[in-house]
Design a protein around this motif. Structure first.
Motif, PDB file in Angstrom:
ATOM      1  N   LYS A 174      69.353 -66.428  53.931  1.00 55.45           N
ATOM      2  CA  LYS A 174      68.027 -66.877  54.350  1.00 55.45           C
ATOM      3  C   LYS A 174      67.164 -67.068  53.112  1.00 55.45           C
ATOM      4  O   LYS A 174      67.078 -66.185  52.259  1.00 55.45           O
ATOM      5  CB  LYS A 174      67.412 -65.851  55.291  1.00 55.45           C
ATOM      6  N   LEU A 175      66.505 -68.214  53.033  1.00 55.90           N
ATOM      7  CA  LEU A 175      65.823 -68.604  51.805  1.00 55.90           C
ATOM      8  C   LEU A 175      64.416 -69.110  52.093  1.00 55.90           C
ATOM      9  O   LEU A 175      64.199 -69.837  53.069  1.00 55.90           O
ATOM     10  CB  LEU A 175      66.643 -69.693  51.101  1.00 55.90           C
ATOM     11  N   LEU A 176      63.470 -68.733  51.239  1.00 58.32           N
ATOM     12  CA  LEU A 176      62.107 -69.269  51.295  1.00 58.32           C
ATOM     13  C   LEU A 176      61.912 -70.204  50.113  1.00 58.32           C
ATOM     14  O   LEU A 176      62.088 -69.810  48.964  1.00 58.32           O
ATOM     15  CB  LEU A 176      61.076 -68.145  51.224  1.00 58.32           C
ATOM     16  N   LEU A 177      61.551 -71.463  50.405  1.00 56.52           N
ATOM     17  CA  LEU A 177      61.234 -72.449  49.380  1.00 56.52           C
ATOM     18  C   LEU A 177      59.722 -72.560  49.270  1.00 56.52           C
ATOM     19  O   LEU A 177      59.047 -72.850  50.263  1.00 56.52           O
ATOM     20  CB  LEU A 177      61.836 -73.805  49.744  1.00 56.52           C
ATOM     21  N   VAL A 178      59.188 -72.322  48.079  1.00 52.39           N
ATOM     22  CA  VAL A 178      57.746 -72.455  47.827  1.00 52.39           C
ATOM     23  C   VAL A 178      57.553 -73.631  46.873  1.00 52.39           C
ATOM     24  O   VAL A 178      57.825 -73.525  45.675  1.00 52.39           O
ATOM     25  CB  VAL A 178      57.150 -71.161  47.229  1.00 52.39           C
ATOM     26  N   GLU A 179      57.120 -74.763  47.411  1.00 51.51           N
ATOM     27  CA  GLU A 179      57.016 -76.001  46.639  1.00 51.51           C
ATOM     28  C   GLU A 179      55.960 -76.902  47.278  1.00 51.51           C
ATOM     29  O   GLU A 179      56.026 -77.184  48.471  1.00 51.51           O
ATOM     30  CB  GLU A 179      58.371 -76.712  46.604  1.00 51.51           C
ATOM     31  N   ASP A 180      54.983 -77.356  46.481  1.00 52.75           N
ATOM     32  CA  ASP A 180      53.891 -78.163  47.032  1.00 52.75           C
ATOM     33  C   ASP A 180      54.182 -79.662  47.016  1.00 52.75           C
ATOM     34  O   ASP A 180      53.525 -80.429  47.721  1.00 52.75           O
ATOM     35  CB  ASP A 180      52.593 -77.887  46.281  1.00 52.75           C
ATOM     36  N   GLU A 187      54.359 -74.714  51.613  1.00 51.77           N
ATOM     37  CA  GLU A 187      53.856 -75.745  50.710  1.00 51.77           C
ATOM     38  C   GLU A 187      52.650 -75.312  49.892  1.00 51.77           C
ATOM     39  O   GLU A 187      52.128 -76.101  49.102  1.00 51.77           O
ATOM     40  CB  GLU A 187      53.516 -77.005  51.507  1.00 51.77           C
ATOM     41  N   ASP A 188      52.207 -74.064  50.060  1.00 58.50           N
ATOM     42  CA  ASP A 188      51.079 -73.587  49.252  1.00 58.50           C
ATOM     43  C   ASP A 188      51.157 -72.066  49.113  1.00 58.50           C
ATOM     44  O   ASP A 188      51.983 -71.406  49.745  1.00 58.50           O
ATOM     45  CB  ASP A 188      49.732 -74.013  49.854  1.00 58.50           C
ATOM     46  N   TYR A 189      50.287 -71.535  48.274  1.00 59.29           N
ATOM     47  CA  TYR A 189      50.270 -70.106  47.956  1.00 59.29           C
ATOM     48  C   TYR A 189      49.990 -69.275  49.197  1.00 59.29           C
ATOM     49  O   TYR A 189      50.667 -68.278  49.463  1.00 59.29           O
ATOM     50  CB  TYR A 189      49.218 -69.838  46.888  1.00 59.29           C
ATOM     51  N   GLN A 190      48.980 -69.678  49.972  1.00 62.50           N
ATOM     52  CA  GLN A 190      48.555 -68.881  51.115  1.00 62.50           C
ATOM     53  C   GLN A 190      49.656 -68.730  52.155  1.00 62.50           C
ATOM     54  O   GLN A 190      49.914 -67.619  52.643  1.00 62.50           O
ATOM     55  CB  GLN A 190      47.314 -69.510  51.762  1.00 62.50           C
ATOM     56  N   SER A 191      50.325 -69.831  52.507  1.00 63.70           N
ATOM     57  CA  SER A 191      51.378 -69.738  53.515  1.00 63.70           C
ATOM     58  C   SER A 191      52.584 -68.963  52.976  1.00 63.70           C
ATOM     59  O   SER A 191      53.247 -68.227  53.717  1.00 63.70           O
ATOM     60  CB  SER A 191      51.798 -71.138  53.981  1.00 63.70           C
ATOM     61  N   LEU A 222      50.951 -74.300  42.204  1.00 63.43           N
ATOM     62  CA  LEU A 222      50.598 -74.490  43.601  1.00 63.43           C
ATOM     63  C   LEU A 222      49.122 -74.880  43.709  1.00 63.43           C
ATOM     64  O   LEU A 222      48.304 -74.475  42.867  1.00 63.43           O
ATOM     65  CB  LEU A 222      50.873 -73.210  44.392  1.00 63.43           C
ATOM     66  N   PRO A 223      48.741 -75.645  44.722  1.00 66.48           N
ATOM     67  CA  PRO A 223      47.368 -76.156  44.798  1.00 66.48           C
ATOM     68  C   PRO A 223      46.304 -75.082  44.985  1.00 66.48           C
ATOM     69  O   PRO A 223      45.145 -75.294  44.628  1.00 66.48           O
ATOM     70  CB  PRO A 223      47.421 -77.106  46.008  1.00 66.48           C
ATOM     71  N   ASP A 224      46.692 -73.927  45.534  1.00 67.08           N
ATOM     72  CA  ASP A 224      45.698 -72.893  45.829  1.00 67.08           C
ATOM     73  C   ASP A 224      46.007 -71.570  45.150  1.00 67.08           C
ATOM     74  O   ASP A 224      45.499 -70.518  45.558  1.00 67.08           O
ATOM     75  CB  ASP A 224      45.581 -72.684  47.334  1.00 67.08           C
ATOM     76  N   GLY A 225      46.814 -71.600  44.085  1.00 66.41           N
ATOM     77  CA  GLY A 225      47.102 -70.356  43.385  1.00 66.41           C
ATOM     78  C   GLY A 225      48.254 -70.491  42.412  1.00 66.41           C
ATOM     79  O   GLY A 225      48.979 -71.489  42.402  1.00 66.41           O
ATOM     80  N   ASN A 226      48.416 -69.474  41.581  1.00 60.49           N
ATOM     81  CA  ASN A 226      49.492 -69.436  40.593  1.00 60.49           C
ATOM     82  C   ASN A 226      50.715 -68.769  41.219  1.00 60.49           C
ATOM     83  O   ASN A 226      50.648 -67.624  41.675  1.00 60.49           O
ATOM     84  CB  ASN A 226      49.025 -68.646  39.370  1.00 60.49           C
TER      85      ASN A 226
END
Length: 225
Positions: free
Chosen positions: A2-8, A31-35, A54-58
């Motif tokens: 199971k994998l989480l992709l964090v990419e905007d 697609e963003d820091y918050q989610s 990311l658009p809303d954070g590092n």
């Protein structure tokens, strides 16, 4: 896995998601820091592919909640930042690997496979548990020296047990691991029993069977052979 992709980046994210799903990963895309921060606090993952810009954070700041809530997850940073300082900082903050954009999807897959072996199986591609032998590189399984044919879900279920030896796994955690975050809205997890039963049946012989035991009211456990 199971994998989480964090990419905007929508185009890149869609390409990575499609490729990894074809490789058999159960993927969620943030697609963003918050989610991403929300999902890391609610769901569990084996691997995290993490963009830094990311658009809303590092993205580096997500390494803290990953280590708090996902201590056993492997983290691969993907970033356009190619400086040595950025790579060293990411690795020092808790990432396991760093891949600079642009990259080939085949290299991403190879890095993730190596990372999964290191984090969950001590860098071994051949796993042994009593009469069971699994070659994670060839995706082959033997029990009592006889080859065993498993479905994809049965194979992933077996690896989940092997990566959590002697730990009681709830039906909810098994369902989430095999079908993704959305499965937590299911009315019942009784279908898990069918997969457990089929796995037990296939991994048995005249002398023994894989010791997956039911723990009443809690879930299932791969018991020490």
């Amino acid at each position: 896995m199971k994998l989480l992709l964090v990419e905007d980046n929508a185009e890149l994210g869609a390409s990575i998601l499609e490729h990894l799903q074809e490789e058999g990963y159960i993927c969620t895309w943030a697609e963003d820091y918050q989610s991403a921060d929300y999902r890391l606090g609610v769901y569990s993952y084996d691997l995290v592919v993490l963009d830094l810009n990311l658009p809303d954070g590092n993205g580096l700041k997500l390494l803290d909640p990953i280590r708090v809530h996902q201590a056993e997850a492997g983290v691969l940073i993907i970033s356009a930042r190619n400086s040595l300082d950025d790579k060293v900082t990411g690795l020092r903050e808790g990432a396991d690997d760093y891949l600079t954009k642009p990259f080939h999807l085949a290299e991403l897959s190879a890095r993730l496979q190596a990372l999964a072996r290191r984090r969950h199986f001590g860098n071994n591609h051949e796993l042994n548990w009593g009469d069971l032998r699994v070659d994670t590189r060839a995706l082959q399984v033997w029990y009592a020296d006889e080859p065993v044919t498993l479905t994809r879900k049965e194979y992933e279920l077996l690896l989940y047990f092997l990566s959590n030896p002697n730990r009681v796994l709830s039906k909810e955690s098994i369902a989430e691991h095999l079908w993704g975050d959305h499965i937590d809205t299911a009315d019942s997890f009784d279908f898990i029993y069918t997969h457990i039963r089929n796995l037990r049946r296939k991994l048995s012989s005249n002398r023994s069977s894989l010791p997956i035991r039911s723990v009443y009211g809690m879930g299932y456990q791969l018991h020490q052979p």
